[in-house]
Design a protein around this motif. Structure first.
Motif, PDB file in Angstrom:
ATOM      1  N   TYR A  96     -46.690  22.202  57.063  1.00 61.00           N
ATOM      2  CA  TYR A  96     -46.243  20.819  57.003  1.00 61.00           C
ATOM      3  C   TYR A  96     -47.441  19.905  57.268  1.00 61.00           C
ATOM      4  O   TYR A  96     -48.177  20.140  58.219  1.00 61.00           O
ATOM      5  CB  TYR A  96     -45.106  20.586  58.009  1.00 61.00           C
ATOM      6  N   PRO A  97     -47.646  18.882  56.422  1.00 64.23           N
ATOM      7  CA  PRO A  97     -48.811  18.005  56.595  1.00 64.23           C
ATOM      8  C   PRO A  97     -48.901  17.452  58.017  1.00 64.23           C
ATOM      9  O   PRO A  97     -47.938  16.874  58.527  1.00 64.23           O
ATOM     10  CB  PRO A  97     -48.573  16.890  55.575  1.00 64.23           C
ATOM     11  N   ALA A  98     -50.056  17.639  58.639  1.00 64.18           N
ATOM     12  CA  ALA A  98     -50.252  17.246  60.036  1.00 64.18           C
ATOM     13  C   ALA A  98     -50.266  15.731  60.220  1.00 64.18           C
ATOM     14  O   ALA A  98     -49.974  15.235  61.302  1.00 64.18           O
ATOM     15  CB  ALA A  98     -51.543  17.845  60.567  1.00 64.18           C
ATOM     16  N   ASN A  99     -50.584  14.980  59.159  1.00 66.68           N
ATOM     17  CA  ASN A  99     -50.646  13.513  59.285  1.00 66.68           C
ATOM     18  C   ASN A  99     -49.279  12.864  59.084  1.00 66.68           C
ATOM     19  O   ASN A  99     -49.144  11.659  59.203  1.00 66.68           O
ATOM     20  CB  ASN A  99     -51.654  12.930  58.290  1.00 66.68           C
ATOM     21  N   TYR A 100     -48.250  13.649  58.794  1.00 68.72           N
ATOM     22  CA  TYR A 100     -46.887  13.120  58.664  1.00 68.72           C
ATOM     23  C   TYR A 100     -46.183  13.250  60.010  1.00 68.72           C
ATOM     24  O   TYR A 100     -46.564  14.050  60.853  1.00 68.72           O
ATOM     25  CB  TYR A 100     -46.071  13.928  57.654  1.00 68.72           C
ATOM     26  N   ARG A 101     -45.107  12.468  60.178  1.00 67.78           N
ATOM     27  CA  ARG A 101     -44.192  12.642  61.311  1.00 67.78           C
ATOM     28  C   ARG A 101     -42.844  13.028  60.723  1.00 67.78           C
ATOM     29  O   ARG A 101     -42.554  12.730  59.565  1.00 67.78           O
ATOM     30  CB  ARG A 101     -44.073  11.346  62.124  1.00 67.78           C
ATOM     31  N   TYR A 102     -41.998  13.674  61.540  1.00 64.27           N
ATOM     32  CA  TYR A 102     -40.764  14.270  61.026  1.00 64.27           C
ATOM     33  C   TYR A 102     -39.560  13.917  61.886  1.00 64.27           C
ATOM     34  O   TYR A 102     -39.693  13.632  63.072  1.00 64.27           O
ATOM     35  CB  TYR A 102     -40.920  15.800  60.980  1.00 64.27           C
ATOM     36  N   THR A 103     -38.364  13.979  61.257  1.00 64.23           N
ATOM     37  CA  THR A 103     -37.119  13.747  62.004  1.00 64.23           C
ATOM     38  C   THR A 103     -36.355  15.065  62.110  1.00 64.23           C
ATOM     39  O   THR A 103     -36.584  15.994  61.338  1.00 64.23           O
ATOM     40  CB  THR A 103     -36.202  12.728  61.281  1.00 64.23           C
ATOM     41  N   ARG A 104     -35.402  15.099  63.024  1.00 62.15           N
ATOM     42  CA  ARG A 104     -34.537  16.274  63.167  1.00 62.15           C
ATOM     43  C   ARG A 104     -33.547  16.366  62.011  1.00 62.15           C
ATOM     44  O   ARG A 104     -32.855  17.360  61.861  1.00 62.15           O
ATOM     45  CB  ARG A 104     -33.794  16.226  64.506  1.00 62.15           C
ATOM     46  N   GLU A 105     -33.470  15.313  61.196  1.00 60.05           N
ATOM     47  CA  GLU A 105     -32.603  15.332  60.005  1.00 60.05           C
ATOM     48  C   GLU A 105     -33.390  15.751  58.765  1.00 60.05           C
ATOM     49  O   GLU A 105     -32.904  15.663  57.653  1.00 60.05           O
ATOM     50  CB  GLU A 105     -31.956  13.949  59.780  1.00 60.05           C
ATOM     51  N   HIS A 106     -34.669  16.143  58.968  1.00 58.13           N
ATOM     52  CA  HIS A 106     -35.520  16.709  57.908  1.00 58.13           C
ATOM     53  C   HIS A 106     -36.094  15.688  56.928  1.00 58.13           C
ATOM     54  O   HIS A 106     -36.296  15.989  55.761  1.00 58.13           O
ATOM     55  CB  HIS A 106     -34.800  17.853  57.170  1.00 58.13           C
ATOM     56  N   GLU A 107     -36.382  14.475  57.436  1.00 51.86           N
ATOM     57  CA  GLU A 107     -37.157  13.525  56.646  1.00 51.86           C
ATOM     58  C   GLU A 107     -38.584  13.521  57.173  1.00 51.86           C
ATOM     59  O   GLU A 107     -38.820  13.842  58.331  1.00 51.86           O
ATOM     60  CB  GLU A 107     -36.595  12.096  56.749  1.00 51.86           C
ATOM     61  N   TRP A 108     -39.521  13.123  56.311  1.00 54.05           N
ATOM     62  CA  TRP A 108     -40.909  12.935  56.745  1.00 54.05           C
ATOM     63  C   TRP A 108     -41.317  11.498  56.467  1.00 54.05           C
ATOM     64  O   TRP A 108     -40.713  10.814  55.643  1.00 54.05           O
ATOM     65  CB  TRP A 108     -41.873  13.918  56.074  1.00 54.05           C
ATOM     66  N   ILE A 109     -42.337  11.053  57.198  1.00 54.43           N
ATOM     67  CA  ILE A 109     -42.907   9.739  56.961  1.00 54.43           C
ATOM     68  C   ILE A 109     -44.423   9.847  57.100  1.00 54.43           C
ATOM     69  O   ILE A 109     -44.929  10.512  58.001  1.00 54.43           O
ATOM     70  CB  ILE A 109     -42.334   8.664  57.927  1.00 54.43           C
ATOM     71  N   GLU A 110     -45.098   9.212  56.169  1.00 53.97           N
ATOM     72  CA  GLU A 110     -46.560   9.116  56.217  1.00 53.97           C
ATOM     73  C   GLU A 110     -46.869   7.629  56.349  1.00 53.97           C
ATOM     74  O   GLU A 110     -46.503   6.844  55.476  1.00 53.97           O
ATOM     75  CB  GLU A 110     -47.182   9.671  54.939  1.00 53.97           C
TER      76      GLU A 110
END
Length: 129
Positions: free
Chosen positions: A3-17
């Motif tokens: 998983y891209p290290a520069n992204y952040r993630y939710t417990r609902e399985h979305e990512w944000i950059e």
């Protein structure tokens, strides 16, 4: 899957950059794999307000329809029009096929999201491996 290290993630399985004050948002590889073949993506309109933790759209696969939850609060600045005619792009490259871009109301909200390592741990706990 890394998983891209520069992204952040939710417990609902979305990512944000996040770049500056804008966050590009999509669903994770784990999510697309769980859903199966994606046939439709419902995304908000440009200018719509989204709220952290609230539903902003949905992804429909051959198996089910899943709600999408915004990782941040803000205003939609762009939606990925390509997904209207090619929703399967999420299956082939989940971490590049973004769904929407949001101007963040409070960039500090991102700090409460999971890091790549934490997200991987979370999936391992959820799946048991």
């Amino acid at each position: 899957m890394a998983y891209p290290a520069n992204y952040r993630y939710t417990r609902e399985h979305e990512w944000i950059e996040v770049t500056g004050k804008v966050g590009k948002i999509g669903i994770t590889d784990y999510a697309q794999d769980s859903l199966g073949d994606i046939v439709f993506v419902e995304s908000p309109k440009v200018g719509a307000a989204v709220t952290k933790g609230e539903v902003f759209g949905s992804v429909e696969s051959v198996k089910a329809v899943s709600d999408l939850y915004s990782p941040v609060t803000g205003t939609v600045t762009e939606v990925n029009e390509e997904l209207a005619s090619a929703p399967e792009k999420i299956n082939t490259s989940a971490h590049e096929a973004w769904i929407m871009k949001v101007e963040l109301s409070d960039p500090a909200e991102v700090d409460s999201l999971l890091s790549a390592a934490d997200y991987e741990k979370f999936i391992a706990e959820e799946t048991g491996h």
